[in-house]
Design a protein around this motif. Sequence first.
Motif, PDB file in Angstrom:
ATOM      1  N   LYS A 499      43.028  81.494  21.552  1.00 46.22           N
ATOM      2  CA  LYS A 499      44.175  80.812  21.224  1.00 46.22           C
ATOM      3  C   LYS A 499      44.388  81.266  20.065  1.00 46.22           C
ATOM      4  O   LYS A 499      43.729  81.426  18.813  1.00 46.22           O
ATOM      5  N   THR A 500      45.963  81.377  19.716  1.00 46.45           N
ATOM      6  CA  THR A 500      46.583  81.705  18.430  1.00 46.45           C
ATOM      7  C   THR A 500      47.678  80.597  18.273  1.00 46.45           C
ATOM      8  O   THR A 500      48.082  79.846  19.461  1.00 46.45           O
ATOM      9  N   LYS A 501      48.244  80.484  17.110  1.00 44.56           N
ATOM     10  CA  LYS A 501      49.549  79.586  17.069  1.00 44.56           C
ATOM     11  C   LYS A 501      50.628  80.157  18.144  1.00 44.56           C
ATOM     12  O   LYS A 501      51.657  79.230  18.201  1.00 44.56           O
ATOM     13  N   SER A 502      50.504  81.476  18.332  1.00 40.77           N
ATOM     14  CA  SER A 502      51.816  81.914  19.340  1.00 40.77           C
ATOM     15  C   SER A 502      51.386  81.719  20.612  1.00 40.77           C
ATOM     16  O   SER A 502      52.390  82.110  21.777  1.00 40.77           O
ATOM     17  N   GLY A 503      50.116  81.187  21.047  1.00 41.24           N
ATOM     18  CA  GLY A 503      49.746  80.980  22.469  1.00 41.24           C
ATOM     19  C   GLY A 503      48.588  81.830  22.665  1.00 41.24           C
ATOM     20  O   GLY A 503      47.760  82.320  21.744  1.00 41.24           O
ATOM     21  N   THR A 504      48.219  81.790  23.983  1.00 44.60           N
ATOM     22  CA  THR A 504      46.760  82.451  24.112  1.00 44.60           C
ATOM     23  C   THR A 504      47.129  84.098  24.416  1.00 44.60           C
ATOM     24  O   THR A 504      48.011  84.745  25.176  1.00 44.60           O
ATOM     25  N   MET A 505      46.094  84.861  23.545  1.00 44.51           N
ATOM     26  CA  MET A 505      46.186  86.077  23.708  1.00 44.51           C
ATOM     27  C   MET A 505      44.841  86.680  24.138  1.00 44.51           C
ATOM     28  O   MET A 505      43.941  85.859  24.700  1.00 44.51           O
ATOM     29  N   ARG A 506      44.545  87.684  24.541  1.00 46.76           N
ATOM     30  CA  ARG A 506      43.526  88.557  25.214  1.00 46.76           C
ATOM     31  C   ARG A 506      42.804  89.466  24.211  1.00 46.76           C
ATOM     32  O   ARG A 506      43.650  90.402  23.708  1.00 46.76           O
ATOM     33  N   CYS A 507      41.580  89.551  24.033  1.00 46.67           N
ATOM     34  CA  CYS A 507      40.984  90.786  23.301  1.00 46.67           C
ATOM     35  C   CYS A 507      40.416  91.597  24.173  1.00 46.67           C
ATOM     36  O   CYS A 507      39.374  91.248  25.133  1.00 46.67           O
ATOM     37  N   TYR A 508      41.057  92.690  24.639  1.00 48.62           N
ATOM     38  CA  TYR A 508      40.582  93.679  25.740  1.00 48.62           C
ATOM     39  C   TYR A 508      39.494  94.769  25.103  1.00 48.62           C
ATOM     40  O   TYR A 508      39.445  94.972  23.777  1.00 48.62           O
ATOM     41  N   PHE A 509      38.873  95.292  25.936  1.00 52.03           N
ATOM     42  CA  PHE A 509      38.053  96.358  25.415  1.00 52.03           C
ATOM     43  C   PHE A 509      38.835  97.723  25.057  1.00 52.03           C
ATOM     44  O   PHE A 509      39.583  97.888  25.650  1.00 52.03           O
ATOM     45  N   ALA A 510      38.485  97.965  23.579  1.00 44.45           N
ATOM     46  CA  ALA A 510      39.026  99.036  23.221  1.00 44.45           C
ATOM     47  C   ALA A 510      38.955 100.562  24.118  1.00 44.45           C
ATOM     48  O   ALA A 510      38.227 100.553  24.752  1.00 44.45           O
TER      49      ALA A 510
END
Length: 600
Positions: A499-510
């Motif tokens: 979660k961030t201030k802008s909403g939910t983000m995803r950390c994908y595998f590089a």
Amino acid sequence: MAETLPTMEVLARIRNNSTSNHAEVFTRLYRYLLRPDVYFAAYKHLYANKGAATKGINNDTVDGFSEEKIANIIKSLSNETYSPTPVRRTYIGKKNNSNKKRPLGIPTFTDKLVQEALRIILESVYEPIFLDCSHGFRPNKSCHTALKGITKGFNGVRWFIEGDIRGCFDNIDHGTLVGLVNNKIKDAKIIKLIYKFLKAGYMEDWQYYRTHSGTPQGGIISPLLANIYLHELDRFVMKVKSEYDSPPERVYTPEYSKLQWQLKTLKERINKAEPEDRAYLLNEYKQLHSHMLKTPSKSQTDKKIKYIRYADDFLIGVNGNHEDCVEIKRKLTDFIGSVLKMELSEEKTLTTHSGQKARFLGYDVKVRRNNQVKSDKNGIKKRSLSNMVELSVPFAEKVNSFMFRKRIAEQQSDGTLLAVCRPFLLHMTELEIVSTYNAELRGICNYYSKAADFYKLSYFAYLMEYSCLKTLAGKHRTSISKIVSKYKDGNGKWGIPYKTKSGTMRCYFASYSDCKKSENPSDIKPVNERMHRYSKTSFENRLQAKTCELCGATDNTHYEIHHVHKVKDLKGKHPWEIAMIAKKRKTLVVCRECHHSIHD
């Protein structure tokens, strides 16, 4: 009375003078160390470094920087009572062998600050005179610029000389180094200060040891001093090059020249031939041209030396015979021994035919020799790859050993690699685990992005991803398929949500292939851009505002900067933490009372 120019503008003028006249000798540079603004510039360069908050042999760190601290430094430099503190020696594991340790020196922050100010001054004098073949520890120069110099400049060389100076940075002769600096800078106080840093010594297990050679361990000034020392090697190699280089006796081999003449004659016949004879002559022309493309063209009667250096590693390309390489190596050995008072490592300074792989900066380097024909943009067939430098990844020694060392993969009995779970990462959060793998993957792939066989790193990326999935599965005591299913998004890709201030983000595998696209020429700025114009740093403005950014007090006489390692580590439990989080800064200008209360 004329207004005093800011120090950085004065140094920009010094840089311009050094650029226009490489032989100019500089005097009275010490006075610029007695100006406060150079220390604000030095602090700006240092405060964000990872080691800024690391203690030396005392409690002096980046935390507590103030105008009073600068005034005390300037006073001690002015009356020449300043004396560098011995560095604290510790040991860290070597990258290539976790069982071996290498020493690391940690200076106090005051010494770092003075060294950085001195480095800024010396760089303005020396950076313009350093040669283009030198790439180590210089603005806008790197391992990749050195490797680019090889791919552009070493095409067609017949021999490589891999240079390695034994224990270079530990064996720099103090007398020789001070003498070299004195040739360019006629300022006894600068020379004396450099000598103090060289002789500061180190503390290990609370016992003091003198330093008799080498540059200051962990010193900010050390890389520049090493470049000043090794600049003499660069100049010597250029002198040898000027004496050795000679043009070819002829451009092409006799066989190639004969074929060229035959093709020219045949082309004239085709232009004059009757239609019934033209087809026969065209077929003959194609066969003759095909034969020419397989015939060596370069006469190889020229003599040339190419040279690239990164720190103490250097590579020499030679157009000539093996006897020439032996003589060049002998001259290098004599010069390094007699002038630099160091030793060229016999076992590591190898002479290699360019058709075989030489090792430089972790890459394998060779010159291609093949007759593969490709058409250029105009449709003309050429041997476009012949005699071109090829960089490749030494997978066994570098990539595979990295995976074994980090316990990412294990080698099976048949030689194949198997991705494994990394138990020592299980205490981390899912986001931290994926971020760790991504940083390691990008680090390797970014570094080897210039390799011709970069595409082979796809298997490395595959092993990294499966090791990551196995680690996540081990953390939750489940299977890989369930982990993928749990973290899969609507597009079929898996990533850890956060979660961030802008909403939910995803950390994908590089993606390893993205590293190939990371180079952006527009990111490169002029070397001396930061010195062309001067403006007060934000730290200078904030300290001179005489306002505590925590309590708002304006009636105090002493303000200093509170520093933290990372803003993200703050919990927001105290007012000063809340203030730093709100400002998104690692620094906070506070009055002395507030600073004391922060540390209570």
